[in-house]
Write a protein that holds these residues in place. Structure first.
Motif, PDB file in Angstrom:
ATOM      1  N   MET A 157      14.507  49.658  57.025  1.00  0.00           N
ATOM      2  CA  MET A 157      13.008  49.004  57.539  1.00  0.00           C
ATOM      3  C   MET A 157      12.580  47.880  56.724  1.00  0.00           C
ATOM      4  O   MET A 157      12.808  47.696  55.517  1.00  0.00           O
ATOM      5  CB  MET A 157      12.210  50.205  58.114  1.00  0.00           C
ATOM      6  CG  MET A 157      10.962  50.696  56.546  1.00  0.00           C
ATOM      7  SD  MET A 157      10.516  51.614  57.220  1.00  0.00           S
ATOM      8  CE  MET A 157      11.480  53.029  58.206  1.00  0.00           C
ATOM      9  N   ARG A 172      12.870  54.572  52.066  1.00  0.00           N
ATOM     10  CA  ARG A 172      12.767  53.698  52.065  1.00  0.00           C
ATOM     11  C   ARG A 172      13.033  52.747  51.143  1.00  0.00           C
ATOM     12  O   ARG A 172      12.205  52.766  49.872  1.00  0.00           O
ATOM     13  CB  ARG A 172      11.391  53.021  53.048  1.00  0.00           C
ATOM     14  CG  ARG A 172      12.217  51.026  53.418  1.00  0.00           C
ATOM     15  CD  ARG A 172      11.549  50.698  52.759  1.00  0.00           C
ATOM     16  NE  ARG A 172      11.563  48.868  53.000  1.00  0.00           N
ATOM     17  CZ  ARG A 172      11.604  47.821  52.185  1.00  0.00           C
ATOM     18  NH1 ARG A 172      11.179  47.750  51.390  1.00  0.00           N
ATOM     19  NH2 ARG A 172      11.757  46.445  52.655  1.00  0.00           N
ATOM     20  N   ASN A 212       3.362  52.387  59.046  1.00  0.00           N
ATOM     21  CA  ASN A 212       4.078  53.306  60.753  1.00  0.00           C
ATOM     22  C   ASN A 212       4.729  54.689  60.087  1.00  0.00           C
ATOM     23  O   ASN A 212       4.587  56.072  60.806  1.00  0.00           O
ATOM     24  CB  ASN A 212       4.434  52.331  61.670  1.00  0.00           C
ATOM     25  CG  ASN A 212       3.800  52.130  62.908  1.00  0.00           C
ATOM     26  OD1 ASN A 212       2.384  52.454  62.825  1.00  0.00           O
ATOM     27  ND2 ASN A 212       4.261  51.724  64.147  1.00  0.00           N
ATOM     28  N   ALA A 213       5.572  54.127  59.743  1.00  0.00           N
ATOM     29  CA  ALA A 213       6.526  55.361  59.340  1.00  0.00           C
ATOM     30  C   ALA A 213       6.128  56.218  58.673  1.00  0.00           C
ATOM     31  O   ALA A 213       6.241  57.700  58.679  1.00  0.00           O
ATOM     32  CB  ALA A 213       7.603  54.834  58.488  1.00  0.00           C
ATOM     33  N   SER A 248       6.930  45.715  56.130  1.00  0.00           N
ATOM     34  CA  SER A 248       5.852  46.028  57.072  1.00  0.00           C
ATOM     35  C   SER A 248       6.123  46.790  58.127  1.00  0.00           C
ATOM     36  O   SER A 248       5.140  47.223  58.362  1.00  0.00           O
ATOM     37  CB  SER A 248       6.141  44.923  58.093  1.00  0.00           C
ATOM     38  OG  SER A 248       7.373  44.913  58.766  1.00  0.00           O
ATOM     39  N   GLU A 249       7.333  47.684  58.123  1.00  0.00           N
ATOM     40  CA  GLU A 249       6.993  49.332  58.728  1.00  0.00           C
ATOM     41  C   GLU A 249       7.249  50.238  58.300  1.00  0.00           C
ATOM     42  O   GLU A 249       6.750  51.032  58.709  1.00  0.00           O
ATOM     43  CB  GLU A 249       8.841  48.664  59.897  1.00  0.00           C
ATOM     44  CG  GLU A 249       8.411  48.084  60.696  1.00  0.00           C
ATOM     45  CD  GLU A 249      10.243  47.652  60.828  1.00  0.00           C
ATOM     46  OE1 GLU A 249      10.937  48.851  60.792  1.00  0.00           O
ATOM     47  OE2 GLU A 249      10.786  46.921  61.076  1.00  0.00           O
ATOM     48  N   TYR A 270       0.061  45.511  53.048  1.00  0.00           N
ATOM     49  CA  TYR A 270      -0.051  46.223  53.848  1.00  0.00           C
ATOM     50  C   TYR A 270      -0.098  48.232  53.660  1.00  0.00           C
ATOM     51  O   TYR A 270      -0.282  48.875  54.857  1.00  0.00           O
ATOM     52  CB  TYR A 270       1.944  47.138  54.140  1.00  0.00           C
ATOM     53  CG  TYR A 270       2.743  45.601  54.651  1.00  0.00           C
ATOM     54  CD1 TYR A 270       2.690  44.895  55.408  1.00  0.00           C
ATOM     55  CD2 TYR A 270       3.357  45.140  54.128  1.00  0.00           C
ATOM     56  CE1 TYR A 270       3.147  43.876  56.269  1.00  0.00           C
ATOM     57  CE2 TYR A 270       4.612  43.875  54.142  1.00  0.00           C
ATOM     58  CZ  TYR A 270       4.053  43.416  54.929  1.00  0.00           C
ATOM     59  OH  TYR A 270       4.643  42.350  55.128  1.00  0.00           O
TER      60      TYR A 270
END
Length: 329
Positions: A185, A165, A192-193, A188-189, A212
């Protein structure tokens, strides 16, 4: 109370009302919470201007309460908004030159960033801003780094074959040029990723890495240090016509306040990077710094990817601006 005293007091009240009515209020919008460094920069300006007692008040609207994050530049340029703290690259669609303010390898470290903001390159950007009736009051860059789920990401070879990312289109272009697969993305994602195995590595700001809690998902962190790739210019801007309409004392108060806020911004930006290093270390994550050689290797790839794409979008002016930025040592 006698009639003369009553009349005198009434006169004072009327004068006070006139003075209050004559005070100028400026609206300042930004996207962050009141705990963020960029809000603190805005607050320093507002507080210092208030203390100067020049009939000027700056009212701050944080957390996208007035305009959405990416929708602030246009109303600013139209005079519908007086001031904003904004990543200038958000307005890259309106002014492609602004994409240079989020370009890999143009800034090495915070001191280099400070030199860039007082260079002919920034003078040229300010001319472009003036075309949109915008001027900067506070210059500032925030930095970012890399984190890897299984290993360290310092040089281009480290991202080959990894799902990565990146923060911004230019970084995606460079990372793809180094052999990474790109997963777009929001920051904030990232957590999770990584947790679900979708992501192997990430590039984002120091503050986002901490807020995060990415340290819970990675083995190695490359924080901004003497060398870093990710720097994003995020100035405090004012509508130029609004500024020009202020009287001399109000303009001076605003400029003096901005100078104080800019010095604070630089020091706090450095602190955010140092804090991210400490937080990741305390959570057992390996820390590995980028070397000068690795920085140069990344920049060489950027020359053939991100820089090339920028110049093609901008024609001749793009190469001139890029060269001006690269000329700042």
């Amino acid at each position: 109370m006698n009639f003369k005293l009553t009349t005198a007091l009434a006169g004072v009240a009327v004068l006070a009302g006139v003075a209050a009515a004559g005070a100028t209020e400026l609206r300042l919008s930004h996207q962050w919470s009141d705990k963020d460094v960029r809000h603190q920069v805005a607050k320093i300006v507002a507080d210092e201007v208030a203390a100067a007692d020049v009939d000027l008040e700056i009212k701050i609207f944080p957390s996208q309460s007035l305009f959405k994050a990416r929708e602030q530049y246009k109303p600013l340029s139209r005079g519908q908004l007086d001031m904003t703290v904004l990543p200038l690259s958000y307005a890259g669609g309106q002014q492609p030159a602004y994409n240079l303010t989020l370009m890999p390898g143009l800034v090495k470290n915070h001191d280099h960033a400070a030199r860039l903001t007082s260079s002919p390159f920034m003078d040229e950007l300010e001319k472009i801003m003036a075309e949109d009736d915008v001027m900067p009051l506070v210059h500032g860059y925030l930095a970012g780094g890399f984190a890897g789920k299984e290993g360290c990401i310092t040089g281009p070879d480290d991202v080959q074959g990894l799902q990565t990312r990146a923060a911004g289109k230019a970084f995606e272009q460079m990372l793809a040029g180094a052999g990474a697969s790109i997963a777009s993305m929001a920051s904030s994602e990232i957590y999770n990723a990584m947790q679900t195995g979708v992501l192997d590595a990430a590039n984002t700001s120091s503050s986002s890495f901490v807020s995060y809690r990415i340290y819970e998902q990675v083995a190695c962190y490359t924080p901004p240090g003497e060398y870093a790739l990710w720097f994003m210019y995020q100035p405090l801007l004012v509508n130029k016509t609004t500024f020009d309409k202020l009287d001399e004392a109000q303009q001076k108060a605003l400029l003096d306040a901005s100078a104080k806020a800019q010095a604070f911004y630089l020091e706090e930006a450095k602190k955010e990077d140092a804090e991210s290093r400490t937080v990741f270390q305390e959570n057992g994550v390996e820390i590995k710094d980028m070397t000068a050689e690795e920085f140069d290797a990344w920049r060489a790839i950027a020359q053939e990817t991100s820089y090339k794409a920028f110049v093609e979008d901008m024609d001749d002016d793009g190469q001139t601006l890029l060269d001006m930025a690269l000329a700042v040592e």
